[in-house]
Design a protein around this motif. Structure first.
Motif, mmCIF file in Angstrom:
data_model
loop_
_atom_site.group_PDB
_atom_site.id
_atom_site.type_symbol
_atom_site.label_atom_id
_atom_site.label_comp_id
_atom_site.label_asym_id
_atom_site.label_seq_id
_atom_site.Cartn_x
_atom_site.Cartn_y
_atom_site.Cartn_z
ATOM 1 N N ASP A 170 45.609 -4.858 44.620
ATOM 2 C CA ASP A 170 46.359 -4.729 43.445
ATOM 3 C C ASP A 170 46.916 -5.937 42.987
ATOM 4 N N ARG A 171 46.291 -6.998 43.590
ATOM 5 C CA ARG A 171 46.505 -8.406 43.087
ATOM 6 C C ARG A 171 46.293 -8.740 41.605
ATOM 7 N N SER A 172 45.562 -8.346 40.985
ATOM 8 C CA SER A 172 45.256 -8.869 39.544
ATOM 9 C C SER A 172 46.146 -8.011 38.588
ATOM 10 N N HIS A 173 46.219 -6.758 38.686
ATOM 11 C CA HIS A 173 47.121 -5.939 37.657
ATOM 12 C C HIS A 173 48.546 -5.484 38.256
ATOM 13 N N ARG A 174 48.763 -5.691 39.446
ATOM 14 C CA ARG A 174 49.803 -5.456 40.230
ATOM 15 C C ARG A 174 50.530 -4.129 39.551
ATOM 16 N N ARG A 175 49.766 -3.036 39.641
ATOM 17 C CA ARG A 175 50.031 -1.921 38.899
ATOM 18 C C ARG A 175 51.255 -1.174 39.821
ATOM 19 N N TYR A 176 51.247 -1.580 41.151
ATOM 20 C CA TYR A 176 52.116 -0.852 42.035
ATOM 21 C C TYR A 176 53.279 -1.659 42.582
ATOM 22 N N ARG A 177 53.694 -2.606 41.579
ATOM 23 C CA ARG A 177 54.736 -3.771 41.872
ATOM 24 C C ARG A 177 55.739 -3.001 42.062
ATOM 25 N N PHE A 178 56.771 -3.910 42.836
ATOM 26 C CA PHE A 178 58.130 -3.410 42.992
ATOM 27 C C PHE A 178 58.803 -2.754 41.741
ATOM 28 N N GLY A 179 58.939 -3.529 40.635
ATOM 29 C CA GLY A 179 59.658 -3.116 39.408
ATOM 30 C C GLY A 179 59.105 -1.827 38.619
ATOM 31 N N ASN A 180 57.917 -1.525 38.954
ATOM 32 C CA ASN A 180 56.948 -0.515 38.445
ATOM 33 C C ASN A 180 56.790 0.821 38.975
ATOM 34 N N GLN A 181 57.606 0.747 40.272
ATOM 35 C CA GLN A 181 57.536 1.947 40.819
ATOM 36 C C GLN A 181 58.270 3.488 40.308
ATOM 37 N N PRO A 182 59.076 2.897 39.843
ATOM 38 C CA PRO A 182 59.849 4.256 38.950
ATOM 39 C C PRO A 182 58.919 4.752 37.911
ATOM 40 N N GLN A 183 58.411 3.799 37.154
ATOM 41 C CA GLN A 183 57.445 4.242 36.019
ATOM 42 C C GLN A 183 56.284 5.190 36.558
ATOM 43 N N ILE A 184 55.536 4.279 37.915
ATOM 44 C CA ILE A 184 54.685 5.006 38.351
ATOM 45 C C ILE A 184 54.739 6.527 38.951
ATOM 46 N N ALA A 185 56.051 6.510 39.444
ATOM 47 C CA ALA A 185 56.408 7.994 40.063
ATOM 48 C C ALA A 185 56.166 8.766 38.901
ATOM 49 N N LEU A 186 56.829 8.460 37.774
ATOM 50 C CA LEU A 186 56.953 9.391 36.637
ATOM 51 C C LEU A 186 55.260 9.723 36.096
ATOM 52 N N TRP A 187 54.578 8.369 36.052
ATOM 53 C CA TRP A 187 53.048 8.792 35.761
ATOM 54 C C TRP A 187 52.420 9.634 36.636
ATOM 55 N N ASN A 188 52.706 9.781 37.987
ATOM 56 C CA ASN A 188 51.993 10.373 38.835
ATOM 57 C C ASN A 188 52.578 11.976 38.864
ATOM 58 N N LEU A 189 53.801 12.161 38.445
ATOM 59 C CA LEU A 189 54.288 13.344 38.032
ATOM 60 C C LEU A 189 53.575 14.163 36.757
ATOM 61 N N VAL A 190 53.354 13.251 35.733
ATOM 62 C CA VAL A 190 52.596 13.859 34.562
ATOM 63 C C VAL A 190 51.213 14.318 35.101
ATOM 64 N N CYS A 191 50.637 13.540 36.149
ATOM 65 C CA CYS A 191 49.409 14.287 36.615
ATOM 66 C C CYS A 191 49.464 15.295 37.484
ATOM 67 N N LEU A 192 50.615 15.551 38.093
ATOM 68 C CA LEU A 192 50.827 16.779 38.633
ATOM 69 C C LEU A 192 50.984 17.963 37.631
ATOM 70 N N ALA A 193 51.746 17.518 36.631
ATOM 71 C CA ALA A 193 52.243 18.346 35.383
ATOM 72 C C ALA A 193 50.505 19.105 34.940
ATOM 73 N N ASN A 194 49.933 18.032 34.725
ATOM 74 C CA ASN A 194 48.629 18.380 34.100
ATOM 75 C C ASN A 194 47.753 19.394 35.117
ATOM 76 N N ALA A 195 48.006 19.159 36.241
ATOM 77 C CA ALA A 195 47.229 20.161 37.246
ATOM 78 C C ALA A 195 47.822 21.483 37.196
ATOM 79 N N LEU A 196 48.959 21.652 37.187
ATOM 80 C CA LEU A 196 49.648 22.725 37.269
ATOM 81 C C LEU A 196 49.699 23.446 35.754
ATOM 82 N N TYR A 197 49.262 22.692 34.643
ATOM 83 C CA TYR A 197 49.327 23.295 33.163
ATOM 84 C C TYR A 197 48.227 24.839 33.417
ATOM 85 N N PRO A 198 47.393 24.614 33.813
ATOM 86 C CA PRO A 198 46.475 25.987 33.558
ATOM 87 C C PRO A 198 47.046 27.343 34.292
ATOM 88 N N ILE A 199 47.974 26.998 35.041
ATOM 89 C CA ILE A 199 48.541 28.256 35.693
ATOM 90 C C ILE A 199 49.971 28.633 34.963
#
Length: 535
Positions: free
Chosen positions: A310-339
């Motif tokens: 992750d050296r180049s983009h630093r997607r999972y940097r310390f300050g971005n962890q809260p936003q990534i958690a919410l992004w991941n929750l959106v992915c889970l929401a999309n997975a549950l949407y069909p049911i």
């Protein structure tokens, strides 16, 4: 059922309560080779038999969680069972099927490529899944061997327990076992692979169901199985949810949202950086799992990530962890949407999680400062502190722990008092000159005034701050020292660090040497600064 294994006239008792591999559909094929597995939640698989398994460390505390005692830990059968060399009667080990978004992109089927669930057990009214990491290939191993090396296994074993005692939701670790086998790994992915000692960790958690467990089913339109998995998860792990309610999947998602933000709040509180927040590494229990290239902030830096990938983009940097958690929750929401079949209630749960995180984050950051209420202007106090911490390289753990020693009346009359109290947290005290020094003094003056408004006695405030600001965390260089020693056959430091990290908020005068900044030799050393996913 209970599985009993006799040794020296004694008996190791475990109450086997396998559910996942009995209530959900299995892969029909028993061929253990890399392949796509459809219409199944898991595949049965047999752990690889290690050449010469040897226990390097075990946790009596975790053993007691699952119903074992000290005598059990010393038995030969313990070594064989929890290295994968022997199977308990009546158990059927399995690897789970799941997918995931890795570094923001859909990766398709992933699954337990080097993890094998040995069994599920019950003890004292609690349910646990026991999982070996590094016990050999599975149908989900792709091009890998399913093994793990000592360095990554040791880091996971120590960190799992360290996180638990910091009060952070996490899987636990029962034991660390060397396999006696050599495993070839390219540590930095730079074309220089080398053999390393192999090892296995036995991880303990309610389950290892992940966001990706739902994503893979939705991506394949396996909606019947998606409902089965969701209902199974709710039935066994979310007892407060009415399993017959039409809103049960939304209620489930909302609960996962809340537990996930609580977990990440704790990460931010202690300066922990997970390093690989892919959706396949996110537990539906809101527990920290899959300890790879993690790290704790040394110098406070919101842009820091320990992961070389992750050296180049630093997607999972310390300050971005809260936003990534919410992004991941959106992915889970999309997975549950069909049911769920409605977007609005899923979005409402997300909005609530975002609002709750923002509020709780402010409360948490103020609590670290010894402030228990929220006043207008507190956001600016927090923001100015973060700027000051980065203006001069400052160790986060030491800073907050030392900050509790400030005397409010002296801060109000002498801003330099604060700098004197926290000076041991500064990597280069000479940086505190000119505008940087003025910046720090201005912050300490504002902090002193804020403490005055809180009107709390210094000793009470210090005690409260010391209860949430740890004195000891598992710094990467500490883990690396234990790895280096263990590779030479000396396991004493594993035990020392394990004991230290079971009381991270206590003073422990005999361990004062670990309350120190990262040494200069570790600043750029492999394993102490940036790490790779190679294990």
């Amino acid at each position: 059922m209970r599985a009993n294994i006799a040794y020296d006239g004694k008996s190791m008792n475990l109450k086997i309560t396998d559910r996942f591999n009995q209530e959900l559909p299995a892969d029909e094929s028993l061929v253990n080779q890399p392949r796509q597995v459809s219409d199944a939640a898991f595949s049965f698989v047999t752990p690889r038999h290690p050449s010469a398994p040897n226990v390097l460390h075990r946790s009596l505390e975790v053993a007691r969680l699952i119903g074992l005692n000290e005598e059990d830990l010393e038995s030969d059968d313990f070594v064989e069972i929890f290295s994968g060399a022997k199977q308990l009667p009546g158990t059927k080990p399995y690897a789970m099927c799941y997918g995931g978004h890795q570094f923001g992109s859909w990766a398709g089927q992933l699954g337990d490529g080097r993890a094998i669930n040995l069994m599920e057990v019950e003890h004292a009214g609690k349910h646990w899944t026991l999982q070996l990491k590094g016990a050999g290939a599975t149908p989900y191993s792709r091009t890998a061997d399913g093994l793990a090396v000592l360095r990554s296994s040791l880091r996971e074993h120590l960190c799992s327990e360290a996180m638990y005692h910091l009060g952070i939701p996490t899987n636990r670790s029962l034991c660390l076992i060397s396999t006696g086998d050599q495993v070839v790994r390219d540590v930095l992915y730079d074309g220089h692979p080398r053999p390393e000692p192999g090892a296995i960790v036995c991880r303990v958690a309610p389950s290892f169901i992940r966001f990706g467990s739902f994503e893979i089913l939705a991506s394949r339109n396996e909606l019947k199985l998606l409902e089965m998995l969701a209902d199974y998860t709710i039935r066994h792990f979310f007892p407060k949810i009415d399993g017959s309610s039409p809103s049960r999947y939304v209620d489930f998602f909302s609960a996962v949202c809340q537990s996930t933000i609580e977990m990440v709040l704790h990460w931010q509180r202690v300066g922990f950086v997970h390093g690989v927040m892919n959706t396949d590494n996110m537990s539906i229990h809101g527990e920290t799992i899959d300890y790879g290239p993690y790290g704790w902030l040394e110098g406070f830096d919101s842009d820091w990530t320990p992961n070389t990938t992750d050296r180049s983009h630093r997607r999972y940097r310390f300050g971005n962890q809260p936003q990534i958690a919410l992004w991941n929750l959106v992915c889970l929401a999309n997975a549950l949407y069909p049911i769920v079949r409605e977007a609005a209630p899923l979005q409402a749960a997300m909005d609530q999680a975002q609002a709750d995180f923002n509020r709780k984050s402010t409360e948490m950051q103020l609590a670290k400062l010894g402030v228990t209420d929220v006043l207008p202007g507190d956001g600016e106090l927090i923001a100015q502190l973060q700027l000051a911490l980065q203006a001069a390289e400052t160790d986060m753990t030491l800073f907050y722990r030392l900050l509790g020693n400030c005397e409010r009346t002296q801060l109000e009359s002498n801003p330099s008092h604060g700098l004197e109290v926290v000076q041991d947290a500064l990597y280069e005290p000479d940086q505190l000159s000119g505008e940087v020094r003025q910046q720090w003094q201005a912050w300490f003056l504002a902090y002193g005034r804020r403490l005055g408004a809180a009107a709390m006695a210094d000793d009470i405030r210090r005690r409260q701050m010391n209860g949430i600001n740890p004195k000891y965390v598992l710094r990467n260089y500490m883990a690396q020292l234990a790895i280096d020693a263990a590779e030479e056959g000396d396991n004493a430091l594993i035990e020392e660090l394990h004991r230290l990290l079971t009381a991270p908020y206590e003073e422990q005068p005999e361990s004062e040497r670990w309350f120190a900044k990262r040494p200069d030799w570790a600043r750029h050393k492999v394993g102490c600064s940036m790490l790779s996913c190679s294990s």
